[in-house]
Design a protein around this motif. Sequence first.
Motif, mmCIF file in Angstrom:
data_model
loop_
_atom_site.group_PDB
_atom_site.id
_atom_site.type_symbol
_atom_site.label_atom_id
_atom_site.label_comp_id
_atom_site.label_asym_id
_atom_site.label_seq_id
_atom_site.Cartn_x
_atom_site.Cartn_y
_atom_site.Cartn_z
ATOM 1 N N ARG A 65 60.712 -7.624 -14.026
ATOM 2 C CA ARG A 65 60.480 -8.884 -14.737
ATOM 3 C C ARG A 65 61.089 -8.838 -16.137
ATOM 4 N N ASP A 66 61.037 -7.662 -16.774
ATOM 5 C CA ASP A 66 61.596 -7.491 -18.115
ATOM 6 C C ASP A 66 63.104 -7.276 -18.093
ATOM 7 N N GLY A 67 63.691 -7.216 -16.904
ATOM 8 C CA GLY A 67 65.131 -7.065 -16.787
ATOM 9 C C GLY A 67 65.640 -5.651 -16.966
ATOM 10 N N LEU A 68 64.771 -4.650 -16.810
ATOM 11 C CA LEU A 68 65.174 -3.261 -17.019
ATOM 12 C C LEU A 68 65.644 -2.575 -15.744
ATOM 13 N N VAL A 69 65.041 -2.914 -14.621
ATOM 14 C CA VAL A 69 65.393 -2.304 -13.337
ATOM 15 C C VAL A 69 65.496 -3.396 -12.283
ATOM 16 N N ARG A 70 66.076 -3.029 -11.140
ATOM 17 C CA ARG A 70 66.124 -3.975 -10.029
ATOM 18 C C ARG A 70 66.124 -3.200 -8.721
ATOM 19 N N PRO A 71 65.575 -3.814 -7.669
ATOM 20 C CA PRO A 71 65.636 -3.149 -6.369
ATOM 21 C C PRO A 71 67.069 -3.230 -5.856
ATOM 22 N N ALA A 72 67.672 -2.090 -5.567
ATOM 23 C CA ALA A 72 69.071 -2.057 -5.162
ATOM 24 C C ALA A 72 69.217 -2.262 -3.663
ATOM 25 N N GLU A 73 68.295 -1.694 -2.914
ATOM 26 C CA GLU A 73 68.446 -1.677 -1.468
ATOM 27 C C GLU A 73 67.100 -1.379 -0.831
ATOM 28 N N ARG A 74 66.961 -1.797 0.400
ATOM 29 C CA ARG A 74 65.760 -1.460 1.154
ATOM 30 C C ARG A 74 66.196 -1.044 2.541
ATOM 31 N N ILE A 75 65.839 0.160 2.916
ATOM 32 C CA ILE A 75 66.164 0.691 4.234
ATOM 33 C C ILE A 75 64.838 0.963 4.923
ATOM 34 N N ALA A 76 64.532 0.142 5.932
ATOM 35 C CA ALA A 76 63.226 0.206 6.605
ATOM 36 C C ALA A 76 62.132 0.042 5.552
ATOM 37 N N TRP A 77 61.299 1.065 5.335
ATOM 38 C CA TRP A 77 60.209 0.974 4.351
ATOM 39 C C TRP A 77 60.573 1.637 3.033
ATOM 40 N N THR A 78 61.769 2.158 2.946
ATOM 41 C CA THR A 78 62.188 2.852 1.735
ATOM 42 C C THR A 78 62.866 1.877 0.783
ATOM 43 N N ARG A 79 62.316 1.749 -0.404
ATOM 44 C CA ARG A 79 62.878 0.865 -1.417
ATOM 45 C C ARG A 79 63.606 1.715 -2.445
ATOM 46 N N ILE A 80 64.865 1.368 -2.730
ATOM 47 C CA ILE A 80 65.671 2.096 -3.699
ATOM 48 C C ILE A 80 65.831 1.221 -4.934
ATOM 49 N N TRP A 81 65.609 1.815 -6.101
ATOM 50 C CA TRP A 81 65.665 1.091 -7.362
ATOM 51 C C TRP A 81 66.808 1.612 -8.211
ATOM 52 N N GLU A 82 67.354 0.739 -9.068
ATOM 53 C CA GLU A 82 68.384 1.138 -10.001
ATOM 54 C C GLU A 82 68.145 0.454 -11.337
ATOM 55 N N ARG A 83 68.749 1.020 -12.344
ATOM 56 C CA ARG A 83 68.655 0.474 -13.694
ATOM 57 C C ARG A 83 69.625 -0.694 -13.818
ATOM 58 N N THR A 84 69.232 -1.732 -14.524
ATOM 59 C CA THR A 84 70.147 -2.850 -14.737
ATOM 60 C C THR A 84 71.123 -2.477 -15.843
ATOM 61 N N THR A 85 72.258 -3.138 -15.863
ATOM 62 C CA THR A 85 73.270 -2.809 -16.861
ATOM 63 C C THR A 85 73.090 -3.582 -18.155
ATOM 64 N N GLU A 86 72.399 -4.720 -18.087
ATOM 65 C CA GLU A 86 72.193 -5.515 -19.294
ATOM 66 C C GLU A 86 70.803 -6.142 -19.268
ATOM 67 N N PRO A 87 70.210 -6.392 -20.420
ATOM 68 C CA PRO A 87 68.872 -6.995 -20.473
ATOM 69 C C PRO A 87 68.866 -8.391 -19.852
ATOM 70 N N ALA A 88 67.723 -8.810 -19.387
ATOM 71 C CA ALA A 88 67.563 -10.115 -18.735
ATOM 72 C C ALA A 88 67.934 -11.254 -19.677
ATOM 73 N N ALA A 89 67.601 -11.151 -20.954
ATOM 74 C CA ALA A 89 67.885 -12.217 -21.918
ATOM 75 C C ALA A 89 69.389 -12.459 -22.027
ATOM 76 N N ALA A 90 70.191 -11.413 -21.971
ATOM 77 C CA ALA A 90 71.644 -11.558 -22.069
ATOM 78 C C ALA A 90 72.224 -12.200 -20.814
ATOM 79 N N ARG A 91 71.627 -11.937 -19.658
ATOM 80 C CA ARG A 91 72.122 -12.501 -18.402
ATOM 81 C C ARG A 91 71.898 -13.999 -18.322
ATOM 82 N N HIS A 92 70.809 -14.498 -18.918
ATOM 83 C CA HIS A 92 70.448 -15.903 -18.800
ATOM 84 C C HIS A 92 71.171 -16.801 -19.797
ATOM 85 N N SER A 93 71.862 -16.222 -20.771
ATOM 86 C CA SER A 93 72.519 -17.073 -21.769
ATOM 87 C C SER A 93 73.971 -17.328 -21.437
#
Length: 88
Positions: A60-88
Motif C-alpha cells: 500500500r505504501d508503494g515499497l514492495v509488490r507481489p511479483a509472481e504467484r506459483i500455486a500457493w507460493t507468493r513471491i515478492w519484490e521491491r518496487t523501483t520507485e515510491p508510489a507517490a512518484a508513480r501516480h504523478s
Amino acid sequence: MMPGTGRHTHRAQRRRHGPAEARRRFILDALERPRTQAELRDALGMSNSGILHLLRRMERDGLVRPAERIAWTRIWERTTEPAAARHS
C-alpha cells in the motif's frame, strides 16, 4: 488523568513502533532479490497472517509488490520507485 494520556504516551508509542520499523527495513534489505513470502516469514519468525499483513501494508505504501504467484507460493519484490512518484 486517564492512563495513557500523560507525557509518557509518546515514548511508549515510539518503543512499540521500533520493532515494526526494524521488520520493514529487514524486508526492504532482503528484497534486493525477489523472495518468497515463506522465506520472509521464517527469517522474521512471524505467523503467516502477520507477514501477509506487513507485506500488504508495505505494498500500500508503494515499497514492495507481489511479483509472481506459483500455486500457493507468493513471491515478492521491491518496487523501483515510491508510489507517490508513480501516480504523478
